[in-house]
Design an enzyme around this catalytic site. Structure first.
Site, mmCIF file in Angstrom:
data_model
loop_
_atom_site.group_PDB
_atom_site.id
_atom_site.type_symbol
_atom_site.label_atom_id
_atom_site.label_comp_id
_atom_site.label_asym_id
_atom_site.label_seq_id
_atom_site.Cartn_x
_atom_site.Cartn_y
_atom_site.Cartn_z
ATOM 1 N N HIS A 226 -63.672 -65.397 -77.669
ATOM 2 C CA HIS A 226 -62.596 -64.407 -77.793
ATOM 3 C C HIS A 226 -62.958 -63.179 -78.616
ATOM 4 O O HIS A 226 -62.175 -62.253 -78.716
ATOM 5 C CB HIS A 226 -61.352 -65.056 -78.407
HETATM 6 C C1 UD1 Z 1 -57.229 -62.954 -84.070
HETATM 7 C C2 UD1 Z 1 -58.082 -62.668 -85.291
HETATM 8 C C3 UD1 Z 1 -59.400 -63.412 -85.176
HETATM 9 C C4 UD1 Z 1 -59.183 -64.880 -84.884
HETATM 10 C C5 UD1 Z 1 -58.310 -65.011 -83.652
HETATM 11 C C6 UD1 Z 1 -58.022 -66.436 -83.267
HETATM 12 C C7 UD1 Z 1 -57.851 -60.428 -86.275
HETATM 13 C C8 UD1 Z 1 -58.516 -59.136 -86.457
HETATM 14 N N1 UD1 Z 1 -58.404 -61.260 -85.408
HETATM 15 O O1 UD1 Z 1 -57.898 -62.423 -82.940
HETATM 16 O O2 UD1 Z 1 -60.111 -63.286 -86.383
HETATM 17 O O3 UD1 Z 1 -60.421 -65.499 -84.687
HETATM 18 O O4 UD1 Z 1 -57.070 -64.351 -83.921
HETATM 19 O O5 UD1 Z 1 -57.322 -66.457 -82.053
HETATM 20 O O6 UD1 Z 1 -56.858 -60.690 -86.920
HETATM 21 N N2 UD1 Z 1 -52.324 -62.460 -77.535
HETATM 22 C C9 UD1 Z 1 -51.460 -63.182 -76.761
HETATM 23 N N3 UD1 Z 1 -50.663 -64.106 -77.371
HETATM 24 C C10 UD1 Z 1 -50.688 -64.324 -78.700
HETATM 25 C C11 UD1 Z 1 -51.557 -63.561 -79.499
HETATM 26 C C12 UD1 Z 1 -52.380 -62.641 -78.894
HETATM 27 O O7 UD1 Z 1 -51.407 -63.016 -75.564
HETATM 28 O O8 UD1 Z 1 -49.933 -65.184 -79.185
HETATM 29 C C13 UD1 Z 1 -53.221 -61.495 -76.887
HETATM 30 C C14 UD1 Z 1 -52.644 -60.113 -76.861
HETATM 31 O O9 UD1 Z 1 -53.045 -59.481 -75.703
HETATM 32 C C15 UD1 Z 1 -53.329 -59.447 -78.043
HETATM 33 C C16 UD1 Z 1 -54.679 -60.106 -78.019
HETATM 34 O O10 UD1 Z 1 -54.430 -61.443 -77.593
HETATM 35 O O11 UD1 Z 1 -53.377 -58.062 -77.946
HETATM 36 C C17 UD1 Z 1 -55.380 -60.123 -79.327
HETATM 37 O O12 UD1 Z 1 -54.563 -60.723 -80.326
HETATM 38 P P1 UD1 Z 1 -54.817 -60.394 -81.881
HETATM 39 O O13 UD1 Z 1 -53.911 -61.187 -82.725
HETATM 40 O O14 UD1 Z 1 -54.823 -58.920 -82.098
HETATM 41 O O15 UD1 Z 1 -56.317 -60.830 -82.099
HETATM 42 P P2 UD1 Z 1 -57.116 -62.126 -81.622
HETATM 43 O O16 UD1 Z 1 -58.122 -61.688 -80.617
HETATM 44 O O17 UD1 Z 1 -56.218 -63.254 -81.264
#
Ligand code: UD1
Length: 395
Positions: A226
């Site tokens: 991811h």
């Molecule tokens: C975040 C953390 C990362 C961790 C990861 C575990 C930061 C910078 N990154 O990354 O360190 O390893 O979590 O998963 O804080 N999304 C969904 N549903 C959700 C959450 C996210 O669909 O419940 C999708 C959305 O499109 C979102 C994308 O995932 O824009 C990224 O989510 P985000 O929380 O920004 O970062 P992660 O890649 O999950």
């Protein structure tokens, strides 16, 4: 900025405000909350969820599996750019701090919510306690590295999981007396829940997939992916999926897919790269499902920080699809091997493991299931010293 008065209240009166935001925070905070409740006297705690992760699969399932209490406050920030997400957490966290006036704010790990709440607290002179401090990948292109460095600079009490973290903190000017080597709370969760791990065949069946996929003589490989560096660029992602397809010719794979990765695969039209007869693609898994898939795996292919540690604790060979790690002890003492995105290196390492020549390791110091207990004891004593010092100043 209107700063609240510093909380001079003793730990008996003011609560400790514990922050979670994203999936990897949950398995770290669950044992902490349990240890606070088990401490004598109990350490009063409030749980704030920023809402950075919100999907049932990324959130509620894990709360249930880890028996985390319902958050006292949910900030419901959701997704956004780094700036938007961080700013939104800050805006919504500030009134919570004003209203609750905690003795300290406890943050874990390195996600955006960790830094956002830290910044709000420190500017309001509420002390910040950072659990899993001092980890450094040395790669400032990783958003998590920025979150780690900045959080550690302003935290007042820093609990580390491995000794290298202490050296990083010293080099960055953090005073020795603020740093406590406590061990790894993520392993506390692993030990607590291991016996309840879900059977992998049941997990596949629950998703309508034939458990026979796992009945290969070489077992299976567990995959998670991811990191922006691996999934955001279509060419990089396509090359990685092609590598996984080649790994899958050697042993079947179970790919627990992050929503970000799934969306990118769909956007780039790459879904056809993985043969469903060899790769079981699952949504993000609950804690107990993932534990079952991991504990029984022949190997793990991942860019997750947590899985590097959990595989080391379980003795499962881990191939990390990154050029660096902030968790070097998993390489030095554990089962972790950094393979980057180098297809030749990945396939050679898979062949070694499948042939029984995989890396064997040992469980690092203080990854013993009692880290949270040590943190609770130290935090309590520290809060009492602070309260006493506050009273002394006031006289
Ligand atoms: C975040 C953390 C990362 C961790 C990861 C575990 C930061 C910078 N990154 O990354 O360190 O390893 O979590 O998963 O804080 N999304 C969904 N549903 C959700 C959450 C996210 O669909 O419940 C999708 C959305 O499109 C979102 C994308 O995932 O824009 C990224 O989510 P985000 O929380 O920004 O970062 P992660 O890649 O999950």
């Amino acid at each position: 900025m209107s700063a609240a008065a510093p909380t001079a209240a003793g730990p008996g009166q003011a609560p400790v405000l514990c922050v979670v935001g994203a999936r990897p925070n949950f398995m770290k905070m669950a044992p902490i909350l349990r240890a606070f409740a088990a401490h004598r006297p109990p350490i009063p705690a409030l749980l704030v969820h920023t809402g950075q992760h919100y999907d049932a699969e990324m959130n509620q399932r894990l709360f249930d599996d880890l028996q985390l209490p319902r958050p006292d406050v949910n900030l419901d920030v959701g997704s956004g750019t780094h700036a938007v997400q961080t700013a939104e957490v800050m805006k919504r966290f500030e009134p919570v701090l004003d209203a609750r006036r905690p003795a300290c704010v406890v943050v874990v790990g390195d996600v955006n919510s960790t830094l956002a709440c830290t910044l709000v607290a420190v500017k309001k002179q509420v002390p910040v306690v950072h659990i899993e401090a001092g980890l450094r990948s040395g790669d400032r292109g990783m958003p998590e590295e920025i979150n780690r460095v900045l959080t550690d600079q302003v935290a007042e009490r820093l609990y580390t999981t491995e000794r290298s973290a202490h050296a990083h903190l010293q080099r960055e000017g953090v005073a020795d007396e603020r740093i406590v080597f406590a061990g790894n709370v993520m392993i506390d969760s692993l030990q607590q829940h291991r016996s309840a791990a879900r059977a992998p065949a049941a997990t596949l069946r629950a998703h309508g997939l034939a458990p026979a996929l796992l009945d290969h003589r070489h077992g299976w490989g567990l995959v998670t992916l991811h990191r922006p560096a691996n999934v955001d660029d279509p060419a990089t992602l396509a090359a990685l999926l092609e590598t996984l397809a080649q790994v899958a010719l050697r042993l079947p794979l179970v790919f627990a897919m992050h929503p970000r990765t799934r969306a990118q695969i769909e956007r780039c039209g790459l879904a056809g790269c993985l043969d469903p007869a060899r790769v079981a693609v699952l949504p993000p898994q609950g804690y107990l499902e993932l534990l079952g898939l991991l504990a029984g795996a022949t190997l793990v292919l991942t860019d997750s920080g947590g899985l590097q540690e959990e595989s080391t604790a379980l003795g499962v060979p881990c191939l990390t699809l990154r050029d660096n790690t902030e968790r070097p002890i998993t390489v030095e003492q554990g089962t972790n091997l950094l393979v980057g995105r180098d297809r030749g290196a990945i396939l050679a390492a898979v062949d070694d493991i499948v042939a029984g020549r995989g890396k064997r390791g040992r469980v690092p110091e203080l990854w013993d299931g009692r880290a949270a207990e040590r943190i609770a004891a130290d935090l309590w004593a520290w809060l009492q010293r602070r309260a006493a010092a506050g009273r002394g100043e006031a006289q």
